[in-house]
Design a protein around this motif. Sequence first.
Motif, PDB file in Angstrom:
ATOM      1  N   UNK A 124       0.829  -1.203   0.000  1.00  8.62           N
ATOM      2  CA  UNK A 124       0.000   0.000   0.000  1.00  8.62           C
ATOM      3  C   UNK A 124       0.866   1.256   0.000  1.00  8.62           C
ATOM      4  N   UNK A 125       1.900   1.242   0.811  1.00  3.22           N
ATOM      5  CA  UNK A 125       2.824   2.375   0.856  1.00  3.22           C
ATOM      6  C   UNK A 125       3.495   2.565  -0.507  1.00  3.22           C
ATOM      7  N   UNK A 126       3.884   1.452  -1.113  1.00  6.20           N
ATOM      8  CA  UNK A 126       4.528   1.464  -2.426  1.00  6.20           C
ATOM      9  C   UNK A 126       3.594   2.074  -3.470  1.00  6.20           C
ATOM     10  N   UNK A 127       2.309   1.680  -3.423  1.00  6.33           N
ATOM     11  CA  UNK A 127       1.351   2.179  -4.413  1.00  6.33           C
ATOM     12  C   UNK A 127       1.132   3.681  -4.274  1.00  6.33           C
ATOM     13  N   UNK A 128       0.986   4.158  -3.054  1.00  9.27           N
ATOM     14  CA  UNK A 128       0.775   5.591  -2.839  1.00  9.27           C
ATOM     15  C   UNK A 128       1.984   6.387  -3.319  1.00  9.27           C
ATOM     16  N   UNK A 129       3.187   5.915  -2.947  1.00 10.42           N
ATOM     17  CA  UNK A 129       4.382   6.662  -3.338  1.00 10.42           C
ATOM     18  C   UNK A 129       4.655   6.555  -4.833  1.00 10.42           C
ATOM     19  N   UNK A 300      14.661  11.362  -1.891  1.00 14.39           N
ATOM     20  CA  UNK A 300      13.282  11.369  -1.387  1.00 14.39           C
ATOM     21  C   UNK A 300      12.349  10.513  -2.227  1.00 14.39           C
ATOM     22  N   UNK A 301      12.750  10.077  -3.400  1.00 14.44           N
ATOM     23  CA  UNK A 301      11.902   9.186  -4.188  1.00 14.44           C
ATOM     24  C   UNK A 301      12.113   7.714  -3.806  1.00 14.44           C
ATOM     25  N   UNK A 302      13.071   7.425  -2.945  1.00 10.73           N
ATOM     26  CA  UNK A 302      13.322   6.039  -2.530  1.00 10.73           C
ATOM     27  C   UNK A 302      12.192   5.538  -1.632  1.00 10.73           C
ATOM     28  N   UNK A 303      12.001   4.224  -1.591  1.00 16.18           N
ATOM     29  CA  UNK A 303      11.024   3.612  -0.681  1.00 16.18           C
ATOM     30  C   UNK A 303      11.651   3.544   0.705  1.00 16.18           C
ATOM     31  N   UNK A 304      11.178   4.379   1.600  1.00 18.37           N
ATOM     32  CA  UNK A 304      11.769   4.467   2.942  1.00 18.37           C
ATOM     33  C   UNK A 304      11.071   3.481   3.872  1.00 18.37           C
TER      34      UNK A 304
END
Length: 428
Positions: A124-129, A300-304
Amino acid sequence: MPDPLQPDWLQIGAKHLWLPYAQMQTAPLPLPVVRSEGVRLHLADGTSLIDGIASWWTQAHGYNHPHIRDCVAAQLEKLPHVMLGGLANEPAMRLAARLAKMTPGDLDHIFFSESGSVSVEVAMKMAIQYWINRGKTGRTRFVSFRHGYHGDTMACMSVCDPDEGMHGHFKGYLPEQIVVDLPRDAAGEVAFDALFAARGHEIAGVILEPLVQGAGGMKFHDASVLRYLRQATDRHGHLLILDEIMTGFGRLGTMFAGEQAEIVPDIMTVSKALSGGTLPLAATIARRHVFDAFLSDRHETALMHGPTYMGNPLACAAANASLDLFEREPRLQQVAAIERQMRAELEPCRGLKGVVDVRVKGAIGVVELDRAGEGAWLRPHFLKRGVWIRPFGNIVYLAPPFVINEQDLHQLTSAITDVMALWSRERA
């Protein structure tokens, strides 16, 4: 007074251990398991039970399989754990490459975590970002489906069924998602398209369990539903997430359920049988276009995100061993045999008063009742017949290890037909 029939560790620990899905004021003591092998759980009093639900659907190869055990033991001597932040380990790297090779299409970027719920949170986090990185803001809601279940952590609870599920207490705290009926017919498809036309700008993705909605009641749907959802999300330009935590690794007769619809999701989550039911492990798997959206010169575009035990060498060694067994042994043929036997042997339940449906798909067999809450009455009767079957809601179900033989499976199915006949006479 201590119970002389129960081990002291059970009585001491029971004062402090908070059990899952249990009202602790009234919950009975859990059964003390001291050993497991194949399809059997051995209890402290010397009795054994055939496990009909494979420890929440994890034991694809049966308990304590020697190949998995030996691979984990060998890894334990070399490297039990090392962080994946800036360091690498061979089992994790080999597993990532193997998963990328075996998953459909270009699902070839693997993010490890320790549990299925976390893998969904990551998806879900991946999809939003993904949308943020592509310059589209405001896409923060997910479309999910009634009777769906995706885990008990906070974001996962928000995409579970809010009315039929277990998480109603948290309304007002959870993010409000868009929960709708599965589009099973032409009218459903029209409604689904209308939803995207009206609210597409809010939607980050669509998430569902393919073919079988598990903890929401073992509800089945056809592959045509998956094909439509793939077409609809493509047409409207949205992400499709398949939660294959329960369905993945052969449970429904193919390695992944989405294969039966010949579709490739944008993101897929797996866990449970991934490690052969040996150690906690999960993965969120993304297609290339999703992964590529996170690539740039800007940090800032990385998956944190980074679970402490992600890519744990012991768990990855177990998973590699599990994949060895899928390659070497006839697991999918075993699932097909289980399906045929359960379909025949559970059918007598269909005519019983109080039974509203009997259904089988792959290595899942379900007897649906006309009422919920019968588990407390049913479970002791199953135990008397030497089987571990754990009804929930209004269903009694089987999801045995794939290695179960015909005789042991018959003991499970006959326990269900016998007990349901007794229940029908006494309770319905």
